[in-house]
Write an enzyme that holds these catalytic residues in place. Structure first.
Site, PDB file in Angstrom:
ATOM      1  N   CYS A  50       0.899  -1.294   0.031  1.00 18.33           N
ATOM      2  CA  CYS A  50      -0.096  -0.035   0.060  1.00 18.33           C
ATOM      3  C   CYS A  50       0.784   1.334   0.127  1.00 18.33           C
ATOM      4  O   CYS A  50       0.559   2.266  -0.365  1.00 18.33           O
ATOM      5  CB  CYS A  50      -1.092   0.003   1.227  1.00 18.33           C
ATOM      6  SG  CYS A  50      -0.386  -0.937   2.692  1.00 18.33           S
ATOM      7  N   GLU A 114       9.557  -0.968  10.504  1.00 15.55           N
ATOM      8  CA  GLU A 114       8.170  -1.702  10.459  1.00 15.55           C
ATOM      9  C   GLU A 114       8.717  -3.228   9.851  1.00 15.55           C
ATOM     10  O   GLU A 114       9.328  -3.281   8.951  1.00 15.55           O
ATOM     11  CB  GLU A 114       7.383  -1.002   9.685  1.00 15.55           C
ATOM     12  CG  GLU A 114       7.320  -0.322   8.532  1.00 15.55           C
ATOM     13  CD  GLU A 114       7.027  -1.494   7.338  1.00 15.55           C
ATOM     14  OE1 GLU A 114       6.318  -2.644   7.912  1.00 15.55           O
ATOM     15  OE2 GLU A 114       7.253  -1.164   6.221  1.00 15.55           O
TER      16      GLU A 114
END
Lengths: 422, 271
Positions: A50, A114
């Site tokens: 995304c 992340e």
């Protein structure tokens, strides 16, 4: 042969462009197939998440391939090429390698460190591998990328501390209590933020979950979701006696829990520690409560403060990660160079064999009377000559010397290996 | 021979202490392992030196100040190793090994000659009484070290700025639990040490209470830890208060151990 990355990410493109360029499901397979058919593209991997869409390719000419990939994206997704000019970036050669390493190590992510991106890269690579869209170069590069990202994860603290409010709350809980599985947890009120934090806590295995909400029915529904039980809001004080972790978000305009009440609760709990997270704005719990022994109260700003500190910490760790990347690029570059000599040796050999074959044919045409034995002798002699001649350059190419790329270029030029129609 | 082993042990402890302090600033699994290795080797050498000294003197080597501090350090290291393997507490070494080194260094600087023990004190009570007292006190020393760790970690959590050592220190709950457990080990040992001391006094001088300043102080220490346990069990004093009390308790022990010299000679010949 060159490595080329063409792509865009959250920094260069808005979400509406990113959405339109996504390769998902059927589009991924179709896109990969079509990229492979572009004239300059030898190998390809498509990474589509995304926050980024990137196409990793091995190409014969970077400039030409860059153009054709841009055209392909524009045509495939039905987006005007001019709209892509500002959003797409491209890296080639060693810069492309550095970019891929940085992406996988999550140095280029919106939230540095992340963990998802590495899994996404693995998936993208495995998909291409299954579809036979990769070859020797990308296989090696992607495997290296994954190992570099893992190395950074273990050798630096880039992914160590929580960088979201709800994870920060769980992390704090683990520093107050050793084992959350023997702790009980109460959700006071049912704001969205509270629900998210509650989900993280529930996932880290608290023993039981109690929900106290002003609307009892809503509380019941939430309790069912967490496998817990609902109590009437008025009774929450009574439940505090057995509760170790409280997340509060009631939307009340004044404090629902005062210091004196908490002192009484602590007495009844025999001073067992409590961790209270007040997510509500305005705050619902008297901040003075933090001054009671064995009570740890955090509000949203406190948690945000923890997150900010952790983000800064990660940025510092990112510097260490860049050092590792620089090291790994060097080893990868060495491999690339060693790889370059192999096709050159093969081409040289093929060239020599072609000349041999051609000349023997000519000779046999002129001397049709030669017998089997003589023909063999001629062939043997021709082989011996070319073997003797190409032996020294082959050995030189195989050697790991400083100036090998110069040698490769020289041999390619001197023997005309790059000329067409051989 | 015993000197050689003692010096070697000191060197190993010194190295371990240095590594353990470095660990406060940057650590990895390797540094912890190396540190533990040095502690373990130092401990073995230390044990050998104590056994050899036992053989030389023909009695428990706990009679002069050099022997007493050395043996006390040995008990602390023993407990440290047990805790480390049982709980694997991050950074415990950084809080214990510097203390061990300081104790060993003071032991090294004290006179080492073996003095004969007065005949009325030569009995099996010497071994029993001192062993109980030393291991008990070592447990209290560990409890104080853990208490300091608790206070630091509690500061991080309360101040809402968890940074620095926060990530590497263990949770408050485990620190509190171990602190409590150590006191529950130390307290009965101290109680027994006091009882055996009284019995020994009885057999040596025919009186249970022919005490000196140290005996008085031992009772003060005993009362301190009785308060720690009592408040915990009855009033639920745990966490910060328990940690502070365990540190106060250990300070009274240190006063008993080293302070007596300032107040004149007592029957505990070694100080």
């Amino acid at each position: 042969m060159n490595i080329l990355v063409v792509g865009l990410n959250h920094k260069t493109a808005d979400v509406d462009i990113r959405e339109r360029l996504t390769f998902n499901g059927q589009k991924l397979e179709e896109g990969l197939r079509r990229i492979k058919t572009l004239p300059d593209v030898k190998e390809a991997v498509i990474l589509s998440t995304c926050n980024r869409v990137e196409i990793y390719t091995v190409v014969s000419s970077a400039a030409a391939a860059h153009e054709s990939i841009k055209n392909f994206i524009s045509e495939f997704h039905g987006i005007d090429r001019s709209a892509l000019e500002t959003t797409l970036y491209a890296y080639e050669g060693i810069n492309a390698v550095r970019h891929i390493f940085r992406v996988a190590a999550s140095l280029d992510s919106m939230i540095v460190g992340e963990p998802q991106i590495l899994g996404q890269i693995k998936d993208a690579f495995e998909f291409s591998l299954r579809k036979k869209a990769t070859g020797i170069l990308l296989n090696k590069l992607m495997k290296k990328t994954i190992s570099v990202a893992k190395r950074i994860r273990t050798e630096t603290k880039i992914a160590e501390n929580a960088v979201s409010i709800s994870f920060a709350a769980v992390e704090l809980a683990k520093k107050i209590f050793t084992d959350l599985s023997s702790k009980s947890f109460m959700l006071l009120g049912a704001g969205d933020m509270a629900e998210l934090a509650a989900r993280h806590l529930a996932n880290s295995g608290v023993r039981d979950v109690i929900v106290a909400n002003r609307t009892y029915e809503t509380g019941c529904e939430l309790a069912k979701e967490f496998n817990g039980r609902a109590v009437r809001f008025e009774d929450f004080m009574h439940e505090m006696v057995h509760t170790d972790i409280v997340i509060c978000s009631t939307g009340a305009s004044k404090y629902v829990l005062m210091k004196e009440q908490m002192q009484k609760v602590m007495k009844e709990r025999r001073q067992k520690p409590v961790f209270i997270i007040d997510i509500s704005v305005p705050r619902n719990i008297d901040p003075e409560i933090n001054n009671i022994d064995n009570v740890y109260l955090y509000d949203v700003d406190d948690l945000q403060g923890v997150v900010d500190t952790n983000v800064q910490g990660r940025q510092k760790e990112a510097e260490n990660a860049e050092v590792i990347i620089a090291e790994e690029i060097e080893t990868f570059q060495k491999w690339l160079i060693s790889l370059d000599s192999v096709p050159t040796i093969v081409a040289l050999r093929e060239r020599a064999d072609a000349v041999k074959k051609e000349e023997i044919e000519k000779l046999l045409n002129k001397l049709p009377a030669l017998g089997e034995k003589e023909r063999d002798a001629v062939e043997y002699m021709a082989s011996a000559i070319i073997n003797k001649l190409i032996h020294p350059p082959t050995t030189a190419l195989k050697e790991d010397s400083e100036d090998r790329d110069i040698l490769i270029a020289a041999i390619r030029k001197l023997y005309g290996l790059d000329e067409k129609g051989e | 021979m015993t000197t050689l082993f003692f010096e070697l042990a000191l060197t190993f402890y010194f190295t371990a202490a240095i590594i353990s302090v470095v660990e406060l600033f940057r650590s990895s699994k390797t540094t912890t392992k190396v540190m533990l290795l040095f502690v373990a080797v130092g401990f073995i050498l230390h044990t050998v030196s104590i056994v050899l000294r036992y053989a030389d003197a023909g009695r428990m080597p706990v009679v002069n100040p050099h022997e007493a501090t050395s043996f006390f350090s040995w008990c602390i290291v023993l407990l440290f190793l047990i805790l480390e393997f049982r709980y694997n507490i991050g950074l415990l070494g950084s809080f214990i090994m510097p203390l061990v080194f300081v104790l060993m260094l003071s032991s090294a600087m004290l006179p080492r000659e073996i003095k004969p023990l007065s005949p009325e004190l030569q009995s099996y009570w010497l071994s029993i009484h001192t062993l109980l007292a030393f291991i008990g006190n070592a447990a209290f020393a560990m409890a104080a070290g853990i208490g300091i760790m608790y206070l630091i970690q509690e500061r991080y959590v309360k101040s809402k700025h968890p940074s620095g050592l926060f990530q590497r220190l263990p949770s408050l709950q485990i620190l509190d639990e171990i602190n409590y457990r150590l006191i529950t080990i130390g307290f009965p040992l101290l109680t027994l040490a006091i009882i055996t001391g009284a019995l020994w006094a009885q057999s040596a001088w025919g009186s249970y209470l022919k005490g000196d300043f140290r005996v008085v102080w031992a009772i003060i220490t005993w009362l301190t830890y009785a308060v720690v346990l009592h408040t915990r069990l009855l009033a639920g004093w745990r966490g910060k208060r328990a940690a502070i009390l365990s540190i106060i308790g250990f300070l009274t022990i240190l006063i008993a151990f080293f302070g007596i010299k300032l107040l004149g000679k007592g029957l505990h010949v070694f100080l």
